[in-house]
Design a protein around this motif. Sequence first.
Motif, short mmCIF file in Angstrom:
data_model
loop_
_atom_site.label_atom_id
_atom_site.label_comp_id
_atom_site.label_asym_id
_atom_site.label_seq_id
_atom_site.Cartn_x
_atom_site.Cartn_y
_atom_site.Cartn_z
N PHE A 41 0.81 -1.22 0.00
CA PHE A 41 0.00 0.00 0.00
C PHE A 41 0.85 1.27 0.00
O PHE A 41 0.31 2.38 0.10
CB PHE A 41 -0.93 0.01 1.22
N SER A 42 2.17 1.12 -0.11
CA SER A 42 3.06 2.28 -0.12
C SER A 42 4.08 2.09 -1.23
O SER A 42 5.03 1.30 -1.10
CB SER A 42 3.76 2.43 1.24
N THR A 43 3.88 2.81 -2.33
CA THR A 43 4.76 2.67 -3.49
C THR A 43 6.15 3.17 -3.17
O THR A 43 6.32 4.26 -2.61
CB THR A 43 4.20 3.45 -4.69
N LEU A 44 7.15 2.39 -3.52
CA LEU A 44 8.54 2.79 -3.31
C LEU A 44 8.92 3.84 -4.34
O LEU A 44 8.81 3.59 -5.55
CB LEU A 44 9.46 1.58 -3.42
N PRO A 45 9.36 5.03 -3.94
CA PRO A 45 9.73 6.07 -4.93
C PRO A 45 10.87 5.59 -5.83
O PRO A 45 11.83 4.98 -5.37
CB PRO A 45 10.19 7.24 -4.04
N GLY A 46 10.73 5.86 -7.13
CA GLY A 46 11.78 5.50 -8.07
C GLY A 46 11.87 4.04 -8.41
O GLY A 46 12.86 3.59 -9.00
N TRP B 239 17.68 4.11 -21.38
CA TRP B 239 17.82 5.36 -20.64
C TRP B 239 16.47 6.04 -20.45
O TRP B 239 16.18 6.57 -19.37
CB TRP B 239 18.80 6.28 -21.35
N ILE B 240 15.65 6.02 -21.50
CA ILE B 240 14.31 6.61 -21.37
C ILE B 240 13.50 5.87 -20.30
O ILE B 240 12.85 6.49 -19.45
CB ILE B 240 13.58 6.58 -22.73
N GLY B 241 13.54 4.55 -20.34
CA GLY B 241 12.83 3.76 -19.35
C GLY B 241 13.33 4.00 -17.93
O GLY B 241 12.55 4.03 -16.98
N TYR B 242 14.63 4.22 -17.81
CA TYR B 242 15.21 4.52 -16.49
C TYR B 242 14.75 5.88 -15.98
O TYR B 242 14.45 6.05 -14.80
CB TYR B 242 16.73 4.47 -16.59
N ARG B 243 14.68 6.85 -16.88
CA ARG B 243 14.32 8.21 -16.49
C ARG B 243 12.83 8.36 -16.22
O ARG B 243 12.43 9.29 -15.51
CB ARG B 243 14.74 9.18 -17.58
N LEU B 244 12.00 7.48 -16.76
CA LEU B 244 10.56 7.64 -16.62
C LEU B 244 10.15 7.64 -15.15
O LEU B 244 9.31 8.45 -14.72
CB LEU B 244 9.83 6.50 -17.36
N GLU B 245 10.72 6.74 -14.36
CA GLU B 245 10.34 6.68 -12.94
C GLU B 245 10.90 7.85 -12.15
O GLU B 245 10.35 8.25 -11.14
CB GLU B 245 10.83 5.36 -12.33
N ALA B 246 12.01 8.43 -12.65
CA ALA B 246 12.62 9.55 -11.94
C ALA B 246 11.76 10.81 -12.03
O ALA B 246 11.81 11.67 -11.16
CB ALA B 246 14.02 9.82 -12.49
#
Length: 371
Positions: free
Chosen positions: A284-289, A362-369
């Motif tokens: 119930f608590s999404t991990l940031p990043g 790189w795009i996929g990595y940056r999406l969560e950021a």
Amino acid sequence: MTRRLLAWLEARFNLTEMFSLLTSFGLFPAELDTRRPVNEAVGEALRAPLPSYARWPRVLGILSFILFAFVGLTGALLAFYYQPTASEAFGSVTTIVRDVNFGWFVHQTHRWGAQLLLWILLVRLWRFYFQGLYKPPREAIWIVAVLAFLVATHADLTGRLLVWDARGYWTTVRAVELLFILPGLGPLFAALIGGTDIDSLVLTRFYVLHAAVLPAVLLFLFYLHFSSVRRVGLSTVAGEARSGRGAYKVYLYNLLILTVVIFGGLITLVTFLPEPFGVLADPFSTLPGARAPWYLLAAHGLVESIPAIVPRWLRGLGIEAILAVSIFLPFIDRSPGRAARDRRRAIAAGAAVMLLWIVFTWIGYRLEAVR
């Protein structure tokens, strides 16, 4: 005495066939005539020039199998203490890394061995492509290599959830979100693991897949690889013409050296780059990043880069098309020969695909950021 015992066993078992099966994973790099006694069959094979898997760059195949053996051994040791339930998984892993003698070392070695195995399988694929080693009669070797990488990624993905920590849980969530958009394969995967929500049932099924099903499939693919290589022959290495029993002894020494080098490399990684132990997963608590595993970042970046007007199932169909082209590449590429001068377009296309893979990763990595 030894000869009498061997003759007694020969009269009751096909020792040559048994030896051939046991050595079909890189231990003996030549075909044996299973209709003949084992001494005669081995002696005949040793009289011909004996190729070696332990020569660069084809050493990648035997390296991957040695790493698979390390991962399998450490995984079996971890299984003695691991409990595959949502309520006990994190606590059992905590016990392994904190209380069991050398448990932290086994756990870290398992983790790093799995990552190195994935990278070696990927590098081997690129090597096969750029050197044209998927050309006839090596089509089966290419298909098996692609399938081995895909199975290894699934083994890694299922293993990430087993710790039941926050990072592993939300990494798995991001990964299955991508897998579920694949037409046909997505619903099949959901049915296999017991639904689309990551819960205790999914954890148990991931454990069965990770500990039994996927290793068995990967072991079978290794068998197919070495069996095919023994039939069609290894890729040529200039100046290789060893023959006789001395050549086989040198080959076994090379295998021993490779094993020691791999073990030393794993110890170095475990010592200087240990994986930090996380906190208990909270659904119930999404991990940031939180991100999908590295091998899915490119697909994630590609799917999210396509305009929203395109349905997600159609984007998933594009990913499946890429996978299909990768698997059946030997039947699609009609460029003549294996030499670089005959495959300029194929090499240029491969370089472009590799560049795009890096860009979308790189795009996929940056999406969560930026979320």
